[in-house]
Write a protein that holds these residues in place. Structure first.
Motif, PDB file in Angstrom:
ATOM      1  N   LYS A  25     -18.765  12.929  29.588  1.00  0.00           N
ATOM      2  CA  LYS A  25     -19.286  12.074  28.526  1.00  0.00           C
ATOM      3  C   LYS A  25     -18.330  12.023  27.340  1.00  0.00           C
ATOM      4  N   LYS A  26     -17.732  13.160  27.003  1.00  0.00           N
ATOM      5  CA  LYS A  26     -16.780  13.178  25.892  1.00  0.00           C
ATOM      6  C   LYS A  26     -15.588  12.257  26.177  1.00  0.00           C
ATOM      7  N   ILE A  27     -15.071  12.327  27.403  1.00  0.00           N
ATOM      8  CA  ILE A  27     -13.946  11.468  27.769  1.00  0.00           C
ATOM      9  C   ILE A  27     -14.354   9.998  27.731  1.00  0.00           C
ATOM     10  N   CYS A  28     -15.523   9.703  28.291  1.00  0.00           N
ATOM     11  CA  CYS A  28     -15.988   8.307  28.318  1.00  0.00           C
ATOM     12  C   CYS A  28     -16.245   7.776  26.913  1.00  0.00           C
ATOM     13  N   ASP A  29     -16.842   8.607  26.052  1.00  0.00           N
ATOM     14  CA  ASP A  29     -17.085   8.186  24.672  1.00  0.00           C
ATOM     15  C   ASP A  29     -15.767   7.887  23.962  1.00  0.00           C
ATOM     16  N   LEU A  30     -14.755   8.721  24.215  1.00  0.00           N
ATOM     17  CA  LEU A  30     -13.444   8.486  23.605  1.00  0.00           C
ATOM     18  C   LEU A  30     -12.840   7.177  24.108  1.00  0.00           C
ATOM     19  N   MET A  31     -12.987   6.917  25.408  1.00  0.00           N
ATOM     20  CA  MET A  31     -12.436   5.686  25.975  1.00  0.00           C
ATOM     21  C   MET A  31     -13.175   4.458  25.441  1.00  0.00           C
ATOM     22  N   ASP A  32     -14.477   4.578  25.229  1.00  0.00           N
ATOM     23  CA  ASP A  32     -15.227   3.482  24.615  1.00  0.00           C
ATOM     24  C   ASP A  32     -14.708   3.207  23.206  1.00  0.00           C
ATOM     25  N   TYR A  33     -14.452   4.274  22.469  1.00  0.00           N
ATOM     26  CA  TYR A  33     -13.922   4.122  21.111  1.00  0.00           C
ATOM     27  C   TYR A  33     -12.562   3.430  21.149  1.00  0.00           C
ATOM     28  N   ALA A  34     -11.701   3.846  22.096  1.00  0.00           N
ATOM     29  CA  ALA A  34     -10.368   3.249  22.214  1.00  0.00           C
ATOM     30  C   ALA A  34     -10.460   1.776  22.575  1.00  0.00           C
ATOM     31  N   HIS A  35     -11.406   1.443  23.443  1.00  0.00           N
ATOM     32  CA  HIS A  35     -11.613   0.049  23.819  1.00  0.00           C
ATOM     33  C   HIS A  35     -12.000  -0.784  22.609  1.00  0.00           C
ATOM     34  N   ASP A  36     -12.970  -0.291  21.847  1.00  0.00           N
ATOM     35  CA  ASP A  36     -13.455  -1.048  20.689  1.00  0.00           C
ATOM     36  C   ASP A  36     -12.403  -1.130  19.585  1.00  0.00           C
ATOM     37  N   ALA A  37     -11.635  -0.058  19.416  1.00  0.00           N
ATOM     38  CA  ALA A  37     -10.606  -0.035  18.372  1.00  0.00           C
ATOM     39  C   ALA A  37      -9.315  -0.702  18.809  1.00  0.00           C
ATOM     40  N   GLY A  38      -9.142  -0.913  20.128  1.00  0.00           N
ATOM     41  CA  GLY A  38      -7.930  -1.528  20.647  1.00  0.00           C
ATOM     42  C   GLY A  38      -6.718  -0.638  20.522  1.00  0.00           C
TER      43      GLY A  38
END
Length: 517
Positions: free
Chosen positions: A109-122
């Protein structure tokens, strides 16, 4: 009102626990092997003071098999964001000293949450893989966690750059997350990546296989082609990652980090005229051409140990970031085969995703002949090159240095395959096949009946060579933009790149093409 000192002490204890999560003994043993801790890897990578951690206090308490008695600080993975050369980057680093870095529900979940953040932040995502695999105590939850990470890898693919670093064990299903990223960097020592280990291979097939044969960095870089670069150690892996990022945009809708303020050098490079041997059959090193073509002779090669008959990598030409694809006459005469086709197609598509212009340097006698190549699917693999170039909408500049024969001429981005500008040196030979082969086909009887067939063949080749392969014939048919001196190459390509940076290429609406995989 001041904060209760006890609360401050509690926060301090949490942070100290996180700093030495695996214990000093484990950290010391890693240091003896030349490995940094998970946290130290990110501290080295990011600019001082810029690291902002996500989920330091997150951990999953599992009551199976006594796991509840073993606390797992930050659930064995350090996640966060920071700055690299002034640009924001997201990164996670698995900690082998905490439960073997095994992946469980909260870890995933921590990895996925980070990847979601990276996606949204570009912003790019960097993953340092150092894990014993799935957390067995969590059962199917760990498998579900891997599935979630894989899904996010695919979701982010083509949106933001993803770079995986293999800095320890990466076995079984864990290997598929790195395989779904754009680039993989692996440390030379202390790292292995495989689906099935030696014991499983022996039990299933009876084969005896050592890890060095298939799982270490050397095997992956030169044989399987699973990784893109070998790093000497953890620090070098982080340095390579930072340098790779210097050629990539933050995301797919941003421009690469060009330096367009840099002026275009229009001076001739006389030394380029001396690089190509007089004999078309004599090999030369295409790295010499690339070195004179790019800024400061700096070429960041990708997959240098795999399929060496094709050279690919990043550079700048008068400040413009480019991807270079070049035949290597020193290896297999520069022919395209199964592995080099895969290597080239993947790199071309990566450049296209991230808006990086492609410069193609051609000296190719054709596709590799042979039973193994035909049975191995050279048609399907070679078609990947054709598909990748035709599908690419970024600026495409092609230089034909010497041979450009048959289907390989098309596969190296001819004008018919969408090249925006095609230049050729006077030494270029563009034809269905080489002069010798063409003469043998067209004048088979005349050569056979000659008193001296060898001399007759040479006579016919010398007489008709210009008709078979002259660059001026191709230029007369508008397949070449211009025939240029080698000394003019850098300035011509630099000008071409600047004039095509705002290129528009409208394609029919569709989900995606069906590349021959």
């Amino acid at each position: 009102m001041a904060i209760d000192p006890q609360l401050m002490e509690e926060l301090k204890r949490h942070r100290e626990t996180a700093a030495k999560a695996g214990g000093e003994d484990k950290l010391a043993k890693r240091a003896e092997k030349g490995q940094l801790s998970a946290r130290a890897r990110l501290e080295y990578f990011f600019e001082d003071g810029s690291f902002q951690e996500f989920g330091m206090h997150a951990q999953h308490t599992c009551h199976r098999f006594g796991l509840a008695d073993k606390p797992l600080p930050y659930d064995g993975v350090v996640c966060g964001t920071g700055y690299v050369n002034g640009r924001p980057v997201a990164a996670f680093s698995q900690d082998f000293t905490v439960g073997g870095g095994a992946l469980g529900r909260i870890h995933a979940k921590k990895i996925c949450d980070l990847m979601d953040y990276a996606h949204d932040a570009g912003i790019p995502v960097i993953g340092v893989n150092d894990s014993g695999g799935a957390r067995i105590q969590e059962g199917v939850d760990s498998l579900s966690g891997y599935g979630q990470v894989f899904f996010k890898n695919v979701l982010l693919s083509g949106v933001v750059p993803q770079i995986a670093i293999i800095a320890g064990p990466c076995a079984g299903g864990a290997a598929y997350s790195p395989a779904l990223t754009d680039f993989i960097i692996m440390t030379k020592d202390n790292a292995n990546m495989f689906i099935c280990g030696p014991d499983v291979i022996k039990a299933a097939t009876g084969e005896k296989a050592e890890l060095e044969q298939f799982a270490n960095a050397s095997a992956h870089a030169s044989v399987s082609g699973n990784i893109h670069m070998i790093a000497e150690d953890d620090q070098h892996a982080m340095d390579l990652t930072a340098e790779l990022l210097s050629f990539l945009p933050n995301n797919n809708i941003a421009d690469p980090p060009h330096n367009l303020e840099l002026g275009i050098d229009l001076a001739k490079d006389i030394g380029m005229n001396e690089l190509v041997p007089a004999s078309p059959k004599e090999a030369f090193d295409v790295h010499d051409v690339i070195g004179r073509l790019v800024d400061d002779e700096h070429f960041f090669e990708i997959m240098p140990d795999f399929a060496k008959n094709l050279v690919v990598g990043f550079a700048r030409i008068s400040g413009v970031v480019v991807g270079i694809v070049a035949n290597q006459p020193k290896v297999k005469a520069g022919t395209l085969d199964i592995d080099s086709s895969d290597k080239g197609a993947r790199f071309i598509r990566t450049c296209n995703i991230y808006n990086i212009p492609i410069v193609t340097l051609v000296d190719v006698p054709g596709f590799m002949p042979g039973l193994a190549q035909e049975r191995g699917g050279i048609i399907r693999h070679g078609a990947k090159m054709l598909f990748a170039y035709a599908a690419a909408t970024v600026p495409k500049i092609t230089l034909i240095m010497r041979k450009a024969y048959g289907g390989a001429y098309l596969a190296m981005c001819s004008s018919d395959m969408g090249a925006d500008l095609v230049f050729a040196w006077p030494t270029a030979e563009i034809a269905v096949m080489g002069p010798e082969g063409a003469v043998n086909v067209l004048f088979r009887r005349e050569i056979k009946e000659a008193a001296d067939p060898v001399a007759k063949q040479k006579e016919l080749v010398d007489h008709y060579k210009g008709e078979f392969a002259s660059p001026y014939q191709a230029a007369a048919n508008a397949m070449i933009t211009d025939v240029i001196e080698p000394s003019e190459t850098r300035s011509k390509i630099a000008l071409a790149l600047r004039s095509t940076l705002n290129k528009r290429d409208n394609r029919p609406p569709k989900k995606h093409g069906n590349i021959p995989l």
